[in-house]
Design a protein around this motif. Structure first.
Motif, PDB file in Angstrom:
ATOM      1  N   UNK A 216       8.358   6.442   2.066  1.00  0.00           N
ATOM      2  CA  UNK A 216       9.037   5.159   2.024  1.00  0.00           C
ATOM      3  C   UNK A 216       9.541   4.741   3.397  1.00  0.00           C
ATOM      4  N   UNK A 217      10.178   5.683   4.105  1.00  0.00           N
ATOM      5  CA  UNK A 217      10.680   5.387   5.444  1.00  0.00           C
ATOM      6  C   UNK A 217       9.530   5.071   6.406  1.00  0.00           C
ATOM      7  N   UNK A 218       8.447   5.862   6.309  1.00  0.00           N
ATOM      8  CA  UNK A 218       7.319   5.677   7.222  1.00  0.00           C
ATOM      9  C   UNK A 218       6.663   4.312   7.028  1.00  0.00           C
TER      10      UNK A 218
ATOM     11  N   UNK B 119       0.835  -1.203   0.000  1.00  0.00           N
ATOM     12  CA  UNK B 119       0.000   0.000   0.000  1.00  0.00           C
ATOM     13  C   UNK B 119       0.868   1.251   0.000  1.00  0.00           C
ATOM     14  N   UNK B 120       1.991   1.217   0.726  1.00  0.00           N
ATOM     15  CA  UNK B 120       2.917   2.336   0.710  1.00  0.00           C
ATOM     16  C   UNK B 120       3.518   2.554  -0.666  1.00  0.00           C
ATOM     17  N   UNK B 121       3.862   1.458  -1.333  1.00  0.00           N
ATOM     18  CA  UNK B 121       4.397   1.552  -2.693  1.00  0.00           C
ATOM     19  C   UNK B 121       3.371   2.168  -3.639  1.00  0.00           C
ATOM     20  N   UNK B 122       2.115   1.778  -3.480  1.00  0.00           N
ATOM     21  CA  UNK B 122       1.040   2.334  -4.304  1.00  0.00           C
ATOM     22  C   UNK B 122       0.871   3.819  -4.055  1.00  0.00           C
ATOM     23  N   UNK B 123       0.974   4.244  -2.792  1.00  0.00           N
ATOM     24  CA  UNK B 123       0.839   5.668  -2.473  1.00  0.00           C
ATOM     25  C   UNK B 123       1.972   6.481  -3.089  1.00  0.00           C
ATOM     26  N   UNK B 124       3.176   5.943  -3.051  1.00  0.00           N
ATOM     27  CA  UNK B 124       4.314   6.643  -3.672  1.00  0.00           C
ATOM     28  C   UNK B 124       4.111   6.762  -5.182  1.00  0.00           C
ATOM     29  N   UNK B 125       3.625   5.673  -5.802  1.00  0.00           N
ATOM     30  CA  UNK B 125       3.344   5.715  -7.241  1.00  0.00           C
ATOM     31  C   UNK B 125       2.254   6.728  -7.550  1.00  0.00           C
ATOM     32  N   UNK B 126       1.238   6.791  -6.693  1.00  0.00           N
ATOM     33  CA  UNK B 126       0.158   7.767  -6.890  1.00  0.00           C
ATOM     34  C   UNK B 126       0.708   9.189  -6.841  1.00  0.00           C
ATOM     35  N   UNK B 127       1.585   9.445  -5.880  1.00  0.00           N
ATOM     36  CA  UNK B 127       2.175  10.787  -5.752  1.00  0.00           C
ATOM     37  C   UNK B 127       2.892  11.192  -7.033  1.00  0.00           C
ATOM     38  N   UNK B 128       3.672  10.288  -7.572  1.00  0.00           N
ATOM     39  CA  UNK B 128       4.409  10.601  -8.803  1.00  0.00           C
ATOM     40  C   UNK B 128       3.474  10.687 -10.002  1.00  0.00           C
ATOM     41  N   UNK B 129       2.395   9.919  -9.988  1.00  0.00           N
ATOM     42  CA  UNK B 129       1.466   9.917 -11.121  1.00  0.00           C
ATOM     43  C   UNK B 129       0.558  11.145 -11.159  1.00  0.00           C
ATOM     44  N   UNK B 130       0.590  11.971 -10.111  1.00  0.00           N
ATOM     45  CA  UNK B 130      -0.175  13.222 -10.176  1.00  0.00           C
ATOM     46  C   UNK B 130       0.315  14.108 -11.324  1.00  0.00           C
TER      47      UNK B 130
ATOM     48  N   UNK C 259       7.900   1.634   5.653  1.00  0.00           N
ATOM     49  CA  UNK C 259       8.828   0.570   6.034  1.00  0.00           C
ATOM     50  C   UNK C 259       8.803   0.366   7.543  1.00  0.00           C
ATOM     51  N   UNK C 260       8.853   1.471   8.280  1.00  0.00           N
ATOM     52  CA  UNK C 260       8.778   1.400   9.750  1.00  0.00           C
ATOM     53  C   UNK C 260       7.442   0.817  10.198  1.00  0.00           C
ATOM     54  N   UNK C 261       6.349   1.283   9.561  1.00  0.00           N
ATOM     55  CA  UNK C 261       5.020   0.845   9.974  1.00  0.00           C
ATOM     56  C   UNK C 261       4.813  -0.640   9.699  1.00  0.00           C
ATOM     57  N   UNK C 262       5.309  -1.119   8.566  1.00  0.00           N
ATOM     58  CA  UNK C 262       5.146  -2.527   8.242  1.00  0.00           C
ATOM     59  C   UNK C 262       5.891  -3.416   9.233  1.00  0.00           C
ATOM     60  N   UNK C 263       7.045  -2.951   9.702  1.00  0.00           N
ATOM     61  CA  UNK C 263       7.793  -3.713  10.715  1.00  0.00           C
ATOM     62  C   UNK C 263       7.114  -3.616  12.075  1.00  0.00           C
ATOM     63  N   UNK C 264       6.559  -2.457  12.348  1.00  0.00           N
ATOM     64  CA  UNK C 264       5.896  -2.230  13.632  1.00  0.00           C
ATOM     65  C   UNK C 264       4.639  -3.074  13.769  1.00  0.00           C
ATOM     66  N   UNK C 265       3.873  -3.178  12.682  1.00  0.00           N
ATOM     67  CA  UNK C 265       2.563  -3.844  12.751  1.00  0.00           C
ATOM     68  C   UNK C 265       2.573  -5.227  12.128  1.00  0.00           C
ATOM     69  N   UNK C 266       3.746  -5.789  11.883  1.00  0.00           N
ATOM     70  CA  UNK C 266       3.815  -7.113  11.270  1.00  0.00           C
ATOM     71  C   UNK C 266       3.065  -8.130  12.130  1.00  0.00           C
TER      72      UNK C 266
END
Length: 233
Positions: A219-221, A163-174, A223-230
């Motif tokens: 990206x950093x957020x 989902x984070x990767x998708x959000x980053x792609x969305x940001x660039x696709x604006x 990555x941290x969140x996925x490790x935090x909530x794994x």
């Protein structure tokens, strides 16, 4: 280096770069919410027990993912607004055209990225052990209560990284929305290039830096969140 900073300062003085930066943020946030809502619905259809719903969900994902984003944005902006005469903003507003471009652009972004959100959530659903669904059914929960109370909360936790990767792609696709006149970073960059070609390198660095400021913390957020909530299995 001094020439680069001087050129960037000149661009910041002549153009509303901060306004375009803010527009990109607004597009990202609103389209992210829209794509998450639509994508969640599509993900539910993809795993629904009714065959017709699964077929619709699969058709949506396959069709949208294989359609260029530019075409989808043009479909909403020119198809609905220009051809059919639909308007989201008040017609008597002095900013009616800009507002309509913004909202139809957001709809296009949301519809497109919802397909990727749906697949991310479906992958998250697949990480939930089958025993969880069986246990939910054993205590009398039907499909939707089991999905919303047991499976989806775990699926979201398992799908944070995609989902984070998708959000980053969305940001660039604006940047695609520059084609319909939305004044985001790519749109203002085209104006810079037209009248300040001698500052080409400064323009590139300025716009690239703006997107790095937006996407790198994401990206950093995530990555941290996925490790935090794994979910520990």
């Amino acid at each position: 280096m001094g020439e680069l900073f001087s050129g960037m300062a000149t661009l910041l003085e002549k153009y509303d770069v901060l306004g375009a930066f803010w527009m990109t943020i607004k597009l990202t946030v609103v389209a992210a919410v829209g794509s998450l809502v639509i994508g969640t619905v599509v993900a539910i259809l993809r795993v629904a027990p009714i065959g017709a719903l699964r077929i619709f969900g699969t058709a949506y994902v396959n069709t949208i993912r294989n359609t260029p984003l530019t075409l989808i944005v043009f479909f909403f902006a020119f198809g609905f607004m220009n051809t059919l005469g639909w308007s989201i903003a008040p017609r008597d507003s002095p900013t009616s055209l800009a507002d309509n471009n913004f909202w139809f652009g957001v709809i296009g972004l949301s519809v497109y990225h919802a397909a990727f959100v749906a697949e991310a959530l479906r992958s998250g659903i697949n990480t939930v052990p089958a025993g969880q669904a069986e246990a939910a059914r054993a205590i009398g929960l039907s499909f939707m209560p089991a999905l919303t109370n047991v499976i989806l909360p775990q699926a979201f936790r398992g799908a944070i990284a995609p989902l984070g990767t998708t959000l980053i792609a969305l940001t660039k696709n604006t940047t695609v929305l520059a084609t319909i006149g939305v004044a985001e970073l790519s749109y203002i960059m085209s104006g810079m290039l037209e009248f300040n070609i001698s500052l080409l390198f400064a323009i590139f660095v300025l716009i690239a830096l703006a997107f790095v400021i937006l996407t790198l913390p994401m990206g950093f957020f995530f990555t941290w969140l996925s490790r935090r909530l794994v979910v520990q299995r």
